[in-house]
Write a protein that holds these residues in place. Sequence first.
Motif, short mmCIF file in Angstrom:
data_model
loop_
_atom_site.label_atom_id
_atom_site.label_comp_id
_atom_site.label_asym_id
_atom_site.label_seq_id
_atom_site.Cartn_x
_atom_site.Cartn_y
_atom_site.Cartn_z
N LEU A 116 0.87 -1.28 0.31
CA LEU A 116 0.03 -0.27 0.03
C LEU A 116 0.90 0.99 -0.25
CD1 LEU A 116 -3.01 1.35 0.05
CD2 LEU A 116 -2.33 1.07 2.29
N LEU A 117 1.98 1.33 0.71
CA LEU A 117 3.12 2.46 0.77
C LEU A 117 3.37 2.63 -0.49
CD1 LEU A 117 3.73 4.86 2.71
CD2 LEU A 117 5.79 3.36 3.15
N ALA A 118 3.93 1.46 -0.96
CA ALA A 118 4.26 1.53 -2.22
C ALA A 118 4.07 2.60 -3.18
CB ALA A 118 5.19 0.15 -2.74
N THR A 119 2.58 1.61 -2.82
CA THR A 119 1.85 2.40 -4.36
C THR A 119 1.45 3.95 -3.79
OG1 THR A 119 0.36 0.05 -3.89
CG2 THR A 119 -0.71 2.17 -5.18
N VAL A 120 1.48 4.59 -2.66
CA VAL A 120 1.11 5.13 -2.56
C VAL A 120 2.48 6.41 -2.73
CG1 VAL A 120 0.71 7.41 -0.64
CG2 VAL A 120 -0.58 5.11 -0.58
N HIS A 121 3.45 6.00 -3.03
CA HIS A 121 4.68 6.65 -2.82
C HIS A 121 4.45 7.07 -4.66
CE1 HIS A 121 7.28 4.91 0.19
NE2 HIS A 121 6.71 5.91 0.29
N ARG A 122 3.90 6.03 -5.66
CA ARG A 122 3.69 6.09 -7.11
C ARG A 122 3.01 6.99 -7.70
NH1 ARG A 122 4.36 1.67 -10.12
NH2 ARG A 122 5.13 2.85 -11.78
N LEU A 123 2.39 7.22 -6.65
CA LEU A 123 1.14 8.84 -6.79
C LEU A 123 1.90 9.69 -7.28
CD1 LEU A 123 -1.46 7.60 -4.26
CD2 LEU A 123 -1.42 6.79 -6.98
N LYS A 124 1.03 10.66 -8.21
CA LYS A 124 1.58 11.94 -8.55
C LYS A 124 1.56 12.62 -7.01
CE LYS A 124 0.20 12.29 -13.05
NZ LYS A 124 -0.74 12.91 -14.03
N PRO A 125 1.91 13.94 -6.63
CA PRO A 125 2.18 14.59 -5.45
C PRO A 125 0.73 15.04 -5.49
CG PRO A 125 4.21 15.41 -6.71
CD PRO A 125 3.10 14.41 -7.60
N ALA A 126 -0.18 15.33 -5.93
CA ALA A 126 -1.32 16.37 -5.47
C ALA A 126 -2.50 15.04 -4.56
CB ALA A 126 -1.39 16.74 -6.33
N ASP A 127 -2.27 13.88 -5.47
CA ASP A 127 -2.77 12.85 -5.24
C ASP A 127 -2.28 12.47 -4.01
OD1 ASP A 127 -4.71 12.90 -7.18
OD2 ASP A 127 -3.73 11.52 -8.44
N ARG A 128 -0.96 12.31 -3.48
CA ARG A 128 0.04 11.60 -2.63
C ARG A 128 -0.35 12.42 -1.32
NH1 ARG A 128 6.18 10.30 -2.88
NH2 ARG A 128 5.55 9.86 -5.17
N GLN A 129 -0.79 13.76 -1.82
CA GLN A 129 -0.61 14.17 -0.38
C GLN A 129 -1.90 14.09 0.42
OE1 GLN A 129 -0.85 18.63 -1.64
NE2 GLN A 129 -0.21 19.19 0.47
N VAL A 130 -2.99 14.05 -0.36
CA VAL A 130 -4.14 14.23 -0.12
C VAL A 130 -4.36 12.71 0.66
CG1 VAL A 130 -6.65 13.59 -0.74
CG2 VAL A 130 -5.64 15.52 -1.46
N MET A 131 -3.79 11.54 0.04
CA MET A 131 -3.84 9.98 0.87
C MET A 131 -3.25 10.59 1.76
SD MET A 131 -4.92 7.24 0.42
CE MET A 131 -5.17 5.65 1.30
N LEU A 132 -1.85 10.74 1.85
CA LEU A 132 -1.20 10.69 3.30
C LEU A 132 -1.95 11.63 4.24
CD1 LEU A 132 2.84 10.90 1.86
CD2 LEU A 132 1.38 9.27 2.76
#
Length: 176
Positions: A116-132
Amino acid sequence: MDTAPKPQDEAYREAARVYGGAIERLARGYEADAELARDLVQDIHAELWRSFAYFEGQCSVKSWVYRIAHNVAVTHVQTALRRKPDELVGLDALEELAAPDDVAATIAQHQLRRRLLATVHRLKPADRQVMLLYLEDLTAAEVGDVTGLSAGAVATRIHRLKTLLAEALTDKGDLQ
C-alpha cells in the motif's frame, strides 16, 4: 546577552514534540529511500522552525505544520521527479499499480501495508498529499486547509482513492 528562548523557538519545539511522529510518517510516505526520508525529515524541521518566525495564527498549528511539511515534501518529490519523470502516476492509473507480487495465501499484514505504501509512493504529489493527510486522520476540511482544495474536492478524491485501493487489493485476493 539574552539567553531566553524566543517565541519562534518555543513554538517550533512544541510543534516538533506534538507532530514529530507525523512528520516522520509523512516523510516516509513521500520518500521510499530510508536515507532520503531522514534527510527530508531534517529539511521539514528546518523549514518548520523558519516558518514560525512569520506564523500569525491564520490557521491552526496543526494545519500549519502539515502545510509546511507537505510543501517541503512536494518540493522534494518534484526535484526527484526531474531525475525520473516516468515513475509517478495519477489516481486514474492506481488499479494497475496494486497488482500483487506473487502473494501466498498466508501473506502477512506488514506486506500488505508495504505494498500500500509503495502504491502511495507512486502517486503524483497532489494525490499522494491528500492520501497521506487522510492516513494521518485529518478531516476533509483540514486536508483542504493544507492543500488549498475545497473540502468537497478532498472528500471526492479520498473516496475515489479508497474505492480504487479496495477494489485493486480485494480483486487480487489480498483482503478478505
